[in-house]
Design a protein around this motif. Structure first.
Motif, PDB file in Angstrom:
ATOM      1  N   LEU A 104       0.827  -1.213   0.000  1.00 41.79           N
ATOM      2  CA  LEU A 104       0.000   0.000   0.000  1.00 41.79           C
ATOM      3  C   LEU A 104       0.856   1.255   0.000  1.00 41.79           C
ATOM      4  O   LEU A 104       0.530   2.239  -0.668  1.00 41.79           O
ATOM      5  CB  LEU A 104      -0.945  -0.011   1.207  1.00 41.79           C
ATOM      6  N   TYR A 105       1.974   1.217   0.723  1.00 43.21           N
ATOM      7  CA  TYR A 105       2.891   2.351   0.758  1.00 43.21           C
ATOM      8  C   TYR A 105       3.563   2.545  -0.610  1.00 43.21           C
ATOM      9  O   TYR A 105       3.657   3.667  -1.111  1.00 43.21           O
ATOM     10  CB  TYR A 105       3.939   2.144   1.851  1.00 43.21           C
ATOM     11  N   ASP A 106       4.040   1.457  -1.216  1.00 43.74           N
ATOM     12  CA  ASP A 106       4.690   1.528  -2.523  1.00 43.74           C
ATOM     13  C   ASP A 106       3.751   2.033  -3.613  1.00 43.74           C
ATOM     14  O   ASP A 106       4.183   2.727  -4.539  1.00 43.74           O
ATOM     15  CB  ASP A 106       5.243   0.162  -2.937  1.00 43.74           C
ATOM     16  N   LEU A 107       2.477   1.668  -3.514  1.00 41.29           N
ATOM     17  CA  LEU A 107       1.499   2.118  -4.507  1.00 41.29           C
ATOM     18  C   LEU A 107       1.016   3.545  -4.249  1.00 41.29           C
ATOM     19  O   LEU A 107       0.234   4.079  -5.022  1.00 41.29           O
ATOM     20  CB  LEU A 107       0.303   1.163  -4.535  1.00 41.29           C
ATOM     21  N   GLY A 108       1.473   4.137  -3.164  1.00 39.88           N
ATOM     22  CA  GLY A 108       1.078   5.511  -2.845  1.00 39.88           C
ATOM     23  C   GLY A 108      -0.303   5.608  -2.233  1.00 39.88           C
ATOM     24  O   GLY A 108      -0.861   6.697  -2.132  1.00 39.88           O
ATOM     25  N   LEU A 109      -0.852   4.492  -1.781  1.00 39.02           N
ATOM     26  CA  LEU A 109      -2.186   4.494  -1.186  1.00 39.02           C
ATOM     27  C   LEU A 109      -2.159   4.738   0.317  1.00 39.02           C
ATOM     28  O   LEU A 109      -3.202   4.927   0.938  1.00 39.02           O
ATOM     29  CB  LEU A 109      -2.887   3.161  -1.467  1.00 39.02           C
ATOM     30  N   LEU A 110      -0.963   4.732   0.905  1.00 41.86           N
ATOM     31  CA  LEU A 110      -0.828   4.879   2.346  1.00 41.86           C
ATOM     32  C   LEU A 110       0.394   5.735   2.656  1.00 41.86           C
ATOM     33  O   LEU A 110       1.469   5.510   2.108  1.00 41.86           O
ATOM     34  CB  LEU A 110      -0.674   3.495   2.999  1.00 41.86           C
TER      35      LEU A 110
END
Length: 131
Positions: A81-87
């Motif tokens: 989620l962090y890598d995808l920019g969602l978090l």
């Protein structure tokens, strides 16, 4: 539904003990231990009993390896989620809530593992019984 209730109980136990708001046992106890020591001790003992119940059941059902594996899966999910920019993990409060969520999932799965295993395999677990 039983699994959700067990997870929610674990989440409430952890969040009642500590969370990033001012409404938790740790902050309350630190501010009131001189004036209300007996209540602080009583509530601390009740929380300790809750942790013993959850940890004992979790360790018996999934063991230390299972606990680590579930925590690793949750950590990998957060990483994705962090890598995808969602978090975003810049807010310490979000990090604390994620930690509470991760631990509550580990404890909730541990408490519910017999139900999950029975549904998946059709086999029931039996505790040690004195004859």
């Amino acid at each position: 539904m039983d699994i959700l209730i067990r997870w929610l109980a674990a989440f409430l136990l952890l969040a009642a003990t500590y969370n990033p708001t001012d409404f938790n046992y740790i902050r309350w106890a630190l501010g009131n231990h001189e004036a209300q020591l007996s209540v602080v001790v009583l509530l601390g003992l009740l929380l300790t009993v809750g942790y013993i119940i959850f940890l004992r059941a979790t360790l018996r059902s999934i063991g230390l390896f299972g606990m680590i594996l579930i925590a690793a899966i949750f950590a990998a999910l957060i990483w994705v989620l962090y890598d995808l920019g969602l978090l975003s993990l810049e807010n310490p409060g979000v990090q604390t809530w994620l930690g509470i969520l991760a631990l509550s999932i580990v404890l909730g799965v541990g408490l519910s593992w017999s139900i999950v295993r029975r549904r998946l395999s059709g086999q029931a677990d039996v505790d040690d019984v004195d004859a």
